[in-house]
Design a protein around this motif. Structure first.
Motif, mmCIF file in Angstrom:
data_model
loop_
_atom_site.group_PDB
_atom_site.id
_atom_site.type_symbol
_atom_site.label_atom_id
_atom_site.label_comp_id
_atom_site.label_asym_id
_atom_site.label_seq_id
_atom_site.Cartn_x
_atom_site.Cartn_y
_atom_site.Cartn_z
ATOM 1 N N GLN A 94 0.769 -1.300 -0.121
ATOM 2 C CA GLN A 94 0.091 -0.087 -0.056
ATOM 3 C C GLN A 94 0.823 1.077 -0.147
ATOM 4 O OE1 GLN A 94 -2.954 0.374 -0.500
ATOM 5 N NE2 GLN A 94 -3.729 -1.728 -0.536
ATOM 6 N N ARG A 95 1.872 1.355 0.802
ATOM 7 C CA ARG A 95 2.715 2.805 0.862
ATOM 8 C C ARG A 95 3.976 2.302 0.394
ATOM 9 N NH1 ARG A 95 -0.792 2.603 4.896
ATOM 10 N NH2 ARG A 95 0.703 1.360 6.230
ATOM 11 N N ARG A 96 4.459 1.335 -0.223
ATOM 12 C CA ARG A 96 5.572 0.998 -0.907
ATOM 13 C C ARG A 96 6.010 1.542 -2.010
ATOM 14 N NH1 ARG A 96 5.237 -5.644 0.091
ATOM 15 N NH2 ARG A 96 4.318 -5.363 2.262
ATOM 16 N N LYS A 97 7.229 2.229 -2.130
ATOM 17 C CA LYS A 97 7.508 2.969 -3.398
ATOM 18 C C LYS A 97 8.833 2.147 -3.998
ATOM 19 C CE LYS A 97 8.547 7.473 -4.813
ATOM 20 N NZ LYS A 97 9.109 8.674 -4.665
ATOM 21 N N TRP A 98 8.570 2.003 -5.263
ATOM 22 C CA TRP A 98 9.511 1.186 -6.179
ATOM 23 C C TRP A 98 10.680 2.503 -5.955
ATOM 24 C CZ3 TRP A 98 7.484 -0.908 -11.257
ATOM 25 C CH2 TRP A 98 8.395 -1.755 -11.785
ATOM 26 N N VAL A 99 11.960 2.199 -5.809
ATOM 27 C CA VAL A 99 12.852 3.256 -5.821
ATOM 28 C C VAL A 99 14.240 2.707 -6.438
ATOM 29 C CG1 VAL A 99 12.220 4.493 -3.688
ATOM 30 C CG2 VAL A 99 13.767 2.394 -3.401
ATOM 31 N N GLY A 100 14.186 1.371 -6.875
ATOM 32 C CA GLY A 100 15.380 1.226 -7.751
ATOM 33 C C GLY A 100 15.190 -0.203 -8.376
ATOM 34 N N PHE A 101 16.154 -0.709 -9.199
ATOM 35 C CA PHE A 101 16.222 -2.105 -9.640
ATOM 36 C C PHE A 101 17.482 -2.749 -9.394
ATOM 37 C CE2 PHE A 101 13.308 -0.112 -12.615
ATOM 38 C CZ PHE A 101 12.345 -1.150 -13.014
ATOM 39 N N GLU A 102 17.645 -4.147 -9.318
ATOM 40 C CA GLU A 102 18.696 -4.922 -9.221
ATOM 41 C C GLU A 102 18.729 -5.736 -10.374
ATOM 42 O OE1 GLU A 102 18.992 -5.694 -4.264
ATOM 43 O OE2 GLU A 102 18.765 -7.246 -5.618
ATOM 44 N N TRP A 103 20.199 -6.059 -10.713
ATOM 45 C CA TRP A 103 20.430 -6.785 -12.034
ATOM 46 C C TRP A 103 21.346 -7.878 -11.707
ATOM 47 C CZ3 TRP A 103 20.242 -1.667 -11.740
ATOM 48 C CH2 TRP A 103 19.834 -0.927 -12.899
ATOM 49 N N ASN A 104 21.315 -9.131 -12.720
ATOM 50 C CA ASN A 104 21.896 -10.279 -12.245
ATOM 51 C C ASN A 104 23.214 -10.262 -12.847
ATOM 52 O OD1 ASN A 104 21.596 -11.022 -14.894
ATOM 53 N ND2 ASN A 104 19.912 -12.609 -14.351
ATOM 54 N N ALA A 105 24.299 -11.205 -12.887
ATOM 55 C CA ALA A 105 25.672 -11.228 -13.366
ATOM 56 C C ALA A 105 25.629 -10.947 -14.664
ATOM 57 C CB ALA A 105 26.447 -12.390 -12.835
ATOM 58 N N ALA A 106 24.442 -11.480 -15.499
ATOM 59 C CA ALA A 106 24.431 -11.461 -16.766
ATOM 60 C C ALA A 106 23.888 -10.121 -17.368
ATOM 61 C CB ALA A 106 23.373 -12.731 -17.395
ATOM 62 N N GLY A 107 23.382 -9.351 -16.425
ATOM 63 C CA GLY A 107 22.945 -7.881 -16.947
ATOM 64 C C GLY A 107 21.542 -7.887 -17.080
ATOM 65 N N ALA A 108 20.823 -8.870 -16.761
ATOM 66 C CA ALA A 108 19.217 -8.758 -16.671
ATOM 67 C C ALA A 108 18.742 -8.325 -15.496
ATOM 68 C CB ALA A 108 18.915 -10.105 -17.017
ATOM 69 N N LEU A 109 17.549 -7.638 -15.527
ATOM 70 C CA LEU A 109 16.843 -7.230 -14.285
ATOM 71 C C LEU A 109 16.414 -8.330 -13.585
ATOM 72 C CD1 LEU A 109 14.444 -4.448 -15.974
ATOM 73 C CD2 LEU A 109 16.536 -3.897 -14.483
ATOM 74 N N SER A 110 16.443 -8.325 -12.169
ATOM 75 C CA SER A 110 16.283 -9.309 -11.346
ATOM 76 C C SER A 110 15.241 -9.095 -10.176
ATOM 77 C CB SER A 110 17.580 -10.283 -11.042
ATOM 78 O OG SER A 110 18.704 -9.260 -9.963
ATOM 79 N N GLY A 111 15.428 -7.783 -9.868
ATOM 80 C CA GLY A 111 14.660 -7.410 -8.453
ATOM 81 C C GLY A 111 14.390 -6.019 -8.520
ATOM 82 N N ALA A 112 13.470 -5.599 -7.622
ATOM 83 C CA ALA A 112 12.832 -4.275 -7.687
ATOM 84 C C ALA A 112 13.146 -3.824 -6.153
ATOM 85 C CB ALA A 112 11.300 -3.988 -7.649
ATOM 86 N N VAL A 113 13.826 -2.835 -5.949
ATOM 87 C CA VAL A 113 14.130 -2.216 -4.870
ATOM 88 C C VAL A 113 12.995 -1.233 -4.004
ATOM 89 C CG1 VAL A 113 15.926 -0.958 -3.282
ATOM 90 C CG2 VAL A 113 16.587 -2.368 -5.131
#
Ligand code: FAD
Length: 254
Positions: A17-36
């Motif tokens: 509800q009050r969470r805000k997406w503030v960044g991304f994480e990448w895996n070693a291959a350069g693909a997106l792997s997570g939302a901060v």
């Protein structure tokens, strides 16, 4: 959004509800792997994902930039292209005819050639109206304060010209919201990002997204589950048109 969140929960999704997406994480291959995600209580955590749908409304361009989409430093050309979606403040005014000589119940959504629109709101003689300002009159987006003078100077004269009894109406209430404006061609951007194969975009509907919701939801689910569009060919609406600089303009957008 309420409906989407309820459906997401029913399929086991998590809705913050009050969470805000503030960044991304990448895996070693350069693909997106997570939302901060900022939890709103001073803590941040990562939500790991295999597949991500970027549907942050008016803030989609800013969220995309967190994944370096639009970075001038990016090596690949398609990654240097920003997601051209930004907030644009729009006002909605409610007025009433008190039932006196107003247009009848069959009155459709009516759009004047200058962009002023109105439609009935219920059965009691209430109407909603609004109009998008010219590019050089865009209000700032710092607050959602309503400009009441805009109704008097820009909207009311058109309403009264179109429907004579609107000459006597008074504004009952009003509010403001943010259009998720696509500065490239004012149309939705739907589909896989050309650089990130696990990132799907559904954004930039520029004030006409609610009416497209069922088709967009189906298209994104088909792309994720089947790897291609099977019901409607919406490929012209992909991010590729921005990379290729092929705008898809539409007339009579309000
Ligand atoms: C005044 C007004 C009138 C409109 N009238 C119509 C109409 O008559 N017909 C029509 O079809 N459309 C209309 N629209 C447009 C319609 O509301 C949008 O096209 C539609 O809501 C877009 O849906 P969406 O899911 O892409 O974005 P949204 O509904 O805006 O949802 C985006 C969500 O992402 C969340 N979010 C954003 N940034 C972050 C972040 N960093 N972290 C976490 N969450 C985030 C937001 O909180 C929001 O819940 C109108 C819009 C306005 C403002």
């Amino acid at each position: 959004m309420g409906f989407k969140q309820t459906r997401a929960r029913s399929f086991g999704g998590q809705v913050g509800q009050r969470r805000k997406w503030v960044g991304f994480e990448w895996n070693a291959a350069g693909a997106l792997s997570g939302a901060v995600v900022d939890a709103g209580d001073g803590t941040q955590h990562t939500v790991k994902f295999d597949t991500c749908v970027l549907a942050a409304g008016a803030h989609s361009g800013q969220v995309a930039s967190l994944a370096n989409i639009g970075s001038t430093q990016a090596k690949e050309a398609s990654l240097r292209v920003p997601l051209p979606v930004e907030p644009r403040k729009r006002y909605v005014y409610v007025f009433s005819t008190q039932g006196d000589n107003g247009p009848g119940l069959a009155t459709p959504l009516t759009v004047d050639p200058d962009g002023t629109y109105f439609r009935r709101d219920g059965l009691g003689g209430n109407f909603l109206c609004g109009r998008s300002p010219c590019d050089d009159e865009e209000p700032d987006c710092d607050t959602l304060d309503v400009d009441h003078g805009y109704f008097d100077t820009d909207i009311w004269p058109t309403l009264a010209n179109r429907v004579p009894c609107f000459e006597a109406v008074k504004v009952q209430s009003s509010w403001a919201g943010y259009y998720e404006h696509n500065t490239f061609d004012a149309n939705g951007i739907i589909g896989r990002h050309p650089h990130y194969s696990n990132l799907f975009i559904a954004a930039g509907f520029s004030g006409h997204g609610i009416q497209q919701t069922p088709a967009v939801g189906r298209a994104i689910s088909e792309l994720i589950l089947e790897g291609r569009l099977t019901t409607l060919d919406l490929s012209r609406m992909s991010f590729d048109r921005i990379v290729k600089q092929q705008p898809m303009f539409e007339v009579n957008i309000v």
